[in-house]
Motif scaffolding. Structure first.
Motif, PDB file in Angstrom:
ATOM      1  N   LEU A  61       0.852  -1.187   0.000  1.00  0.00           N
ATOM      2  CA  LEU A  61       0.000   0.000   0.000  1.00  0.00           C
ATOM      3  C   LEU A  61       0.893   1.244   0.000  1.00  0.00           C
ATOM      4  N   PRO A  62       1.065   1.896  -1.149  1.00  0.00           N
ATOM      5  CA  PRO A  62       1.908   3.096  -1.202  1.00  0.00           C
ATOM      6  C   PRO A  62       1.395   4.159  -0.233  1.00  0.00           C
ATOM      7  N   GLN A  63       2.287   4.656   0.598  1.00  0.00           N
ATOM      8  CA  GLN A  63       1.879   5.577   1.653  1.00  0.00           C
ATOM      9  C   GLN A  63       1.389   6.914   1.111  1.00  0.00           C
ATOM     10  N   ASP A  64       1.781   7.283  -0.091  1.00  0.00           N
ATOM     11  CA  ASP A  64       1.338   8.558  -0.661  1.00  0.00           C
ATOM     12  C   ASP A  64       0.009   8.444  -1.387  1.00  0.00           C
ATOM     13  N   LYS A  65      -0.569   7.236  -1.416  1.00  0.00           N
ATOM     14  CA  LYS A  65      -1.836   7.062  -2.132  1.00  0.00           C
ATOM     15  C   LYS A  65      -3.007   6.694  -1.229  1.00  0.00           C
ATOM     16  N   ILE A  66      -2.732   6.221  -0.022  1.00  0.00           N
ATOM     17  CA  ILE A  66      -3.830   5.864   0.873  1.00  0.00           C
ATOM     18  C   ILE A  66      -4.067   6.999   1.863  1.00  0.00           C
ATOM     19  N   GLU A  67      -5.277   7.058   2.393  1.00  0.00           N
ATOM     20  CA  GLU A  67      -5.639   8.133   3.308  1.00  0.00           C
ATOM     21  C   GLU A  67      -6.466   7.587   4.469  1.00  0.00           C
ATOM     22  N   ASP A  68      -6.601   8.441   5.470  1.00  0.00           N
ATOM     23  CA  ASP A  68      -7.530   8.225   6.573  1.00  0.00           C
ATOM     24  C   ASP A  68      -7.313   6.870   7.268  1.00  0.00           C
ATOM     25  N   LEU A  69      -6.096   6.642   7.736  1.00  0.00           N
ATOM     26  CA  LEU A  69      -5.802   5.415   8.486  1.00  0.00           C
ATOM     27  C   LEU A  69      -6.447   5.510   9.868  1.00  0.00           C
ATOM     28  N   ARG A  70      -7.264   4.526  10.195  1.00  0.00           N
ATOM     29  CA  ARG A  70      -7.938   4.490  11.491  1.00  0.00           C
ATOM     30  C   ARG A  70      -7.746   3.124  12.133  1.00  0.00           C
ATOM     31  N   VAL A  71      -7.339   3.142  13.387  1.00  0.00           N
ATOM     32  CA  VAL A  71      -7.149   1.904  14.144  1.00  0.00           C
ATOM     33  C   VAL A  71      -8.486   1.500  14.754  1.00  0.00           C
ATOM     34  N   PHE A  72      -8.861   0.250  14.561  1.00  0.00           N
ATOM     35  CA  PHE A  72     -10.117  -0.256  15.117  1.00  0.00           C
ATOM     36  C   PHE A  72      -9.995  -0.338  16.635  1.00  0.00           C
ATOM     37  N   ASP A  73     -10.830   0.402  17.327  1.00  0.00           N
ATOM     38  CA  ASP A  73     -10.733   0.500  18.787  1.00  0.00           C
ATOM     39  C   ASP A  73     -12.130   0.399  19.394  1.00  0.00           C
ATOM     40  N   PRO A  74     -12.664  -0.823  19.521  1.00  0.00           N
ATOM     41  CA  PRO A  74     -14.039  -0.995  20.006  1.00  0.00           C
ATOM     42  C   PRO A  74     -14.162  -0.745  21.505  1.00  0.00           C
ATOM     43  N   ALA A  75     -15.366  -0.499  21.947  1.00  0.00           N
ATOM     44  CA  ALA A  75     -15.613  -0.190  23.356  1.00  0.00           C
ATOM     45  C   ALA A  75     -15.341  -1.384  24.262  1.00  0.00           C
ATOM     46  N   TRP A  76     -15.463  -2.611  23.745  1.00  0.00           N
ATOM     47  CA  TRP A  76     -15.315  -3.786  24.603  1.00  0.00           C
ATOM     48  C   TRP A  76     -13.860  -4.094  24.955  1.00  0.00           C
ATOM     49  N   SER A  77     -12.913  -3.395  24.327  1.00  0.00           N
ATOM     50  CA  SER A  77     -11.499  -3.682  24.570  1.00  0.00           C
ATOM     51  C   SER A  77     -10.813  -2.467  25.173  1.00  0.00           C
ATOM     52  N   ASP A  78      -9.927  -2.706  26.145  1.00  0.00           N
ATOM     53  CA  ASP A  78      -9.190  -1.605  26.770  1.00  0.00           C
ATOM     54  C   ASP A  78      -8.187  -0.979  25.804  1.00  0.00           C
ATOM     55  N   GLU A  79      -7.754  -1.729  24.824  1.00  0.00           N
ATOM     56  CA  GLU A  79      -6.831  -1.222  23.814  1.00  0.00           C
ATOM     57  C   GLU A  79      -7.220  -1.830  22.479  1.00  0.00           C
ATOM     58  N   PRO A  80      -6.739  -1.260  21.362  1.00  0.00           N
ATOM     59  CA  PRO A  80      -7.081  -1.836  20.058  1.00  0.00           C
ATOM     60  C   PRO A  80      -6.709  -3.312  19.996  1.00  0.00           C
ATOM     61  N   PRO A  81      -7.660  -4.173  19.669  1.00  0.00           N
ATOM     62  CA  PRO A  81      -7.380  -5.621  19.685  1.00  0.00           C
ATOM     63  C   PRO A  81      -6.629  -6.065  18.436  1.00  0.00           C
ATOM     64  N   THR A  82      -5.958  -7.199  18.563  1.00  0.00           N
ATOM     65  CA  THR A  82      -5.370  -7.818  17.386  1.00  0.00           C
ATOM     66  C   THR A  82      -6.486  -8.488  16.587  1.00  0.00           C
ATOM     67  N   ILE A  83      -6.155  -8.863  15.364  1.00  0.00           N
ATOM     68  CA  ILE A  83      -7.161  -9.509  14.517  1.00  0.00           C
ATOM     69  C   ILE A  83      -7.631 -10.816  15.144  1.00  0.00           C
TER      70      ILE A  83
END
Length: 849
Positions: free
Chosen positions: A522-544
């Motif tokens: 994924l070329p870094q100059d072509k993708i946008e709006d990176l968001r880490v999945f951070d649901p309410a049920w987890s104290d930190e962003p969970p692994t897949i």
């Protein structure tokens, strides 16, 4: 002359005859007593010296150093199948067999000097299931390190598998490695100002007052061992895993470390462990060994593909570096073998330095060996804990609809990723999943099933990916990429069954490694709006893996899925092709035209110049066009609503030299609203063939802001159309049908009936100019009404070229034509217009979930 040569030969033969008996007696050992020695008074020939009988120590000028190498274990110390009564069989005790080989070599060593020096080239931790389990806790990390220590390594390189772990797990591993003295090394890892990685630098010897080397002694010979890691390792781990760390160039670090080893530790020889990543590892190893002097032998975990010599794909073996003559040995042993090395040394005299003169490296398969008993017991005990904690069904009430293959579980995980984040596509690299022996999975999913298959602790993220880039990625689905929602059909790339739209962006669920540039996918100059999945049920962003386990545990699956009480790779999730894809588009076109003419008037009252440019009327004209569109499309249904507003005014001077008129006059006035429904199920069921019709029904309303002076009523014309559309190819669609039209405000107006035809060429890229696309769209509609009576014909056509100026602002050229004819008049009336202007386009696409 011949006589002199003959006499010399005779003398040589006589001397050989006289001295041969004593020489033979000295060289040949014998148990018989020497008669001459028993007679003390026997006279000895005065001319012959008696050789000394005192023993002479041989000069210490040759040595052989033995090494035992492992690399790229990938945490696969043992194979575990918790479905069996005995989760581990002898066949799966891989590390116990490697330990058995080491112990046998130690036993066979006749002296301490011959005892092999054990070295580990790194990547011992992931993605093996047992390692993944143990390193989730501090206590388990101690057990894991103690198991590795069954082979007493002089040095253990830190590799990308270790650095690719979550920081908490890496710190567990480092802490666990301390009690059994597992010596971790990486001389070119430095802590930077960001902080947070000091424990890592302390462990590998680059922290304050630490030494990034080990010294081992064999019969008085001191051997320095130092490790470096390929700086390109950052390409294979997520960015957050390298936080606080800098990876220096080994060619700059190693000379300084070697100098200190020689001056401070007084070593006789230097061994470098080089943990590498990437296909060009052989060339990189040769470059390092050829550049840095003072390395006697370099061991690497890879000695593989060389882009310079593609036919050279040896995994292990050895090569010699040019310039320095350093031996380079590959040890990509994985869990099934070990590499043994005998390094032969020489020196001219006891006070001279040692140098390597030859090497013998061999890859030894460990599968035929009997496992080491102590190591085997440790592995079996740990496997029991693993099965006790991780083999139970996550949700006993949620059974599999059928036994899962690896492809089934892969599809299920990808669908969890995209439906948890409302992403149209889930896309990962093939290495995200690790092939194991647990398939098929028969009944329910367990933590062992999930974490064995997706062992890497990658966070789930979403990014916005341009359709043009996604189309290119789709072509790689047969190779390094796997996806859900993105498919390849022949040479076409589809997103949830629909042709990809290169002009829009798509939300894609992936993991942090790819999203931050891993594997250069994924070329870094072509993708946008990176968001880490951070649901309410987890104290930190969970692994897949953690997310998938939570979805199964809570049965948090879409309510409108085909299957909700069992787990199905696809049917547990809605088919997004059958859900509406909403597209909202807004556009404004504007143009302004002003013509000012000043042609001096002569004495005769006529213009002085006859140039055509000076004999036109002064004009001021303003053109505005607004276009709004809402579309909803699914596999079987389509609904399109479009509003077109056109308005233009102009002021024209009555004569070429006269002033502009006081008032603006309308030159364009149109309001058109169109709503269309089409059924695409027949075409979808036929595989999208162009000749399969898509029935449609359409309603049009056409009106104006103000009525013209020539008409007494305000136009409100309704048109109903029914027929069929044919998608010849993307983006061209034609339609044929019948229509009924009536102006409901026209006095004594009647409904007319007739035929309708037309085409739509959706906006598409034609060519690139200056790195930006030139786009084109076109539409034509033809009506033939009151057939046999007035024979009313109407044709309207719009063609537009777009060239992007910045972002959503386009330079446009538009050609529009309108033709109208009735039999009463007998000839066509026409209006054609060519407009150059600016277009601001706004669009948004939303997938229904």
């Amino acid at each position: 002359m011949q006589f002199r040569c003959f006499m010399r030969l005779v003398v040589v033969c006589l001397l050989a005859f006289l001295y041969a008996p004593s020489a033979f007696a000295q060289a040949a050992p014998s148990d018989a007593p020497d008669p001459a020695a028993s007679e003390e008074t026997a006279e000895q020939p005065p001319a012959v010296a008696t050789p000394s009988t005192e023993s002479v120590e041989p000069a210490d000028t040759t040595r052989t150093l033995s090494f035992f190498l492992l690399g790229n274990l990938d945490g696969r110390l043992v194979d575990i199948d918790c479905r069996r009564e005995a989760p581990v069989d002898d066949k799966g005790l891989h590390y116990a067999r490697q330990a058995a080989l080491y112990n046998r070599l130690v036993t066979e060593a006749k002296t301490t000097a011959e005892k092999p020096i054990a070295l580990n080239l790194g990547d011992s931790t992931f993605p093996g299931a047992l390692a993944r389990y143990l390193l989730t806790s501090a206590e388990g990390a101690v057990d894991f390190a103690a198991t590795l220590d069954q082979i007493p390594y002089t040095a253990h390189a830190l590799g990308d598998a270790e650095l690719g772990m979550e920081r908490a797990q890496l710190l567990n591993f480092i802490e666990g490695a301390t009690p059994p003295k597992l010596p971790l090394q990486a001389a070119n890892i430095m802590c930077n100002e960001e902080g947070g990685a000091e424990a890592i630098c302390e462990a590998v010897g680059t922290g304050p007052n630490r030494k990034p080397w080990q010294v081992v002694e064999r019969d008085g010979l001191k051997l320095g061992v130092v490790t470096a890691i390929d700086p390109d390792v950052t390409k294979s781990i997520a960015k957050e895993r390298a936080a606080g760390l800098d990876f220096a160039d080994p060619k700059e670090v190693l000379p300084k470390v070697i100098e200190k080893l020689e001056q401070q530790a007084g070593v006789d020889m230097v061994v470098v462990l080089y943990h590498m990543t990437g296909d060009a590892s052989k060339d990189d190893a040769i470059e390092l060994a050829s550049t840095v002097r003072g390395i006697d032998v370099l061991f690497t975990n890879r000695l593989m593909h060389s882009p310079k010599n593609p036919e050279d794909t040896a995994t292990n073996g050895h090569v010699v570096a040019p310039v320095t003559g350093t031996y380079i040995v590959g040890a990509n042993t994985a869990h099934t073998s070990a590499v043994t090395v005998d390094l032969n040394l020489e020196r001219a005299a006891e006070d001279e330095p040692w140098r390597a003169v030859s090497i013998d490296s061999r890859t030894r398969q460990t599968a035929p060996l009997e496992p080491d008993a102590q190591t085997a017991k440790m592995l079996r005990d740990l496997a029991g804990l693993y099965c006790e904690d991780w083999s139970k069904p996550i949700n006993p009430r949620l059974a599999l609809v059928h036994p899962f293959s690896d492809e089934d579980l892969k599809t299920f995980i990808l669908n969890v990723m995209r439906f948890s984040t409302d992403a149209e596509v889930a896309l990962v690299n093939e290495q995200t999943f690790v092939q194991t022996d647990v398939f098929p999975i028969e009944k329910e999913l367990s933590l062992a099933d999930i974490f064995t298959f997706v062992p890497y602790n990658n966070k789930l993220v979403t990014v916005e990916v341009p359709g043009s880039l996604l189309a290119e990625l789709g072509k790689r689905l047969d190779g390094p990429l796997v996806a859900a929602g993105l498919t390849k059909k022949g040479d076409k790339v589809l997103v949830n069954g629909r042709p990809i739209q290169t002009g829009r962006s798509y939300r894609v669920a992936t993991h942090a490694f790819l999203a931050t540039g891993g594997d250069d996918i994924l070329p870094q100059d072509k993708i946008e709006d990176l968001r880490v999945f951070d649901p309410a049920w987890s104290d930190e962003p969970p692994t897949i893996g953690t997310l998938v386990a939570e979805v199964v545990r809570t049965a948090d699956l879409p309510d409108d899925a085909e299957t909700v009480d069992q787990l199905d790779p696809e049917a547990s999730f809605p088919d997004l092709y059958r859900k509406f894809l909403w597209t909202y588009t807004g556009a404004i076109n504007a143009s302004f035209n002003k013509v000012s003419v000043d042609n001096p008037v002569g004495a005769d009252g006529e213009p002085s110049y006859d140039q055509s440019q000076l004999n036109v009327n002064s004009t001021t004209q303003i053109n505005l066009e607004g276009n709004g569109e809402v579309k909803a499309n699914s596999r079987n249904h389509g609904w399109e609503n479009r509003l077109l507003v056109q308005y233009a005014q102009a002021r024209v001077a009555p004569d070429p030299n006269g002033p502009l008129a006081d008032d603006f006059e309308e030159t364009k006035d149109l309001i058109r609203l169109r709503s269309t429904y089409q059924y695409a199920g027949f075409r979808a069921n036929a595989g999208g063939e162009w000749y399969v019709p898509m029935p449609f029904a359409e309603m049009q309303l056409e009106s104006e802001f103000s009525k013209p002076k020539e008409r007494d009523w305000h136009k409100v014309e309704l048109t109903g159309i029914g027929g069929a559309k044919f998608q010849l190819f993307e983006p061209l669609e034609i339609k044929l049908g019948a229509n009924a039209r009536r102006d409901i405000n026209q006095p004594d107006g009647e409904t007319t009936y007739g035929l309708n035809a037309g085409y739509t060429f959706n906006r598409t890229d034609l060519i690139d100019l200056l790195g930006k696309p030139i786009q084109f769209e076109s539409e034509l509609e033809y009506f033939y009404n009151d057939i046999g009576a007035s024979n009313i014909q109407e044709l309207r056509n719009t063609n537009r070229l777009y060239f992007a100026v910045i972002d959503q602002l386009f330079f446009t050229t538009t050609f529009q034509a309108f033709l109208y004819r009735t039999d009463e008049v007998g000839e066509f009336g026409s209006n054609t217009e060519l407009t150059v202007g600016l277009n601001y386009l706004w669009d948004e696409t939303v997938q229904s979930f």
